[in-house]
Design a protein around this motif. Sequence first.
Motif, PDB file in Angstrom:
ATOM      1  N   VAL A  64       0.811  -1.221   0.000  1.00 57.65           N
ATOM      2  CA  VAL A  64       0.000   0.000   0.000  1.00 57.65           C
ATOM      3  C   VAL A  64       0.844   1.270   0.000  1.00 57.65           C
ATOM      4  O   VAL A  64       0.289   2.370  -0.079  1.00 57.65           O
ATOM      5  CB  VAL A  64      -0.986   0.033   1.193  1.00 57.65           C
ATOM      6  N   MET A  83      -7.265   6.018   1.162  1.00 60.09           N
ATOM      7  CA  MET A  83      -6.882   4.956   0.240  1.00 60.09           C
ATOM      8  C   MET A  83      -7.129   5.429  -1.180  1.00 60.09           C
ATOM      9  O   MET A  83      -8.272   5.685  -1.572  1.00 60.09           O
ATOM     10  CB  MET A  83      -7.700   3.693   0.535  1.00 60.09           C
ATOM     11  N   LEU A  86      -7.123   2.391  -5.613  1.00 64.08           N
ATOM     12  CA  LEU A  86      -7.522   1.102  -5.063  1.00 64.08           C
ATOM     13  C   LEU A  86      -7.505   0.008  -6.116  1.00 64.08           C
ATOM     14  O   LEU A  86      -7.776   0.241  -7.299  1.00 64.08           O
ATOM     15  CB  LEU A  86      -8.910   1.214  -4.433  1.00 64.08           C
ATOM     16  N   ASP A  90      -7.299  -5.101  -2.752  1.00 69.14           N
ATOM     17  CA  ASP A  90      -7.513  -4.381  -1.499  1.00 69.14           C
ATOM     18  C   ASP A  90      -8.850  -4.758  -0.856  1.00 69.14           C
ATOM     19  O   ASP A  90      -9.149  -4.334   0.263  1.00 69.14           O
ATOM     20  CB  ASP A  90      -7.492  -2.870  -1.727  1.00 69.14           C
TER      21      ASP A  90
END
Length: 124
Positions: A64, A83, A86, A90
């Motif tokens: 990440v 986030m 993506l 994930d």
Amino acid sequence: QVQVVESGGGLVQAGGSLRLSCAASGRTFSHYAMGWFRQAPGKEREFVAAINWSGDTTNYTDSVKGRFTISRDNAKNTMYLQMNSLKPEDTAVHYCAGRYASRLATTAREYAYWGQGTQVTVSS
């Protein structure tokens, strides 16, 4: 002890963004290092990101880095996970966790306080 509640999960297309929040109550939030973990179906819970009690030190799992950002606002008793970019991989239930310590930790067993989790689903 501290109680934590996650929010902000949902369904998003690949390449999209979500911001998770973790609201804490009960004890002095700034005395707790915090972390995010996630668990996909059929897999073990894994570390995602962590932040120390003051917010000036963070750590991320390699998958990440450059896409997710962990932060906290001690005045609001809240931690965040932004986030971006993506990916379908994930997809998981994301959990907020707290430990009564100044230093962050990257393993689940070092955290005593856990939320119920929020589902993040990324479609391809």
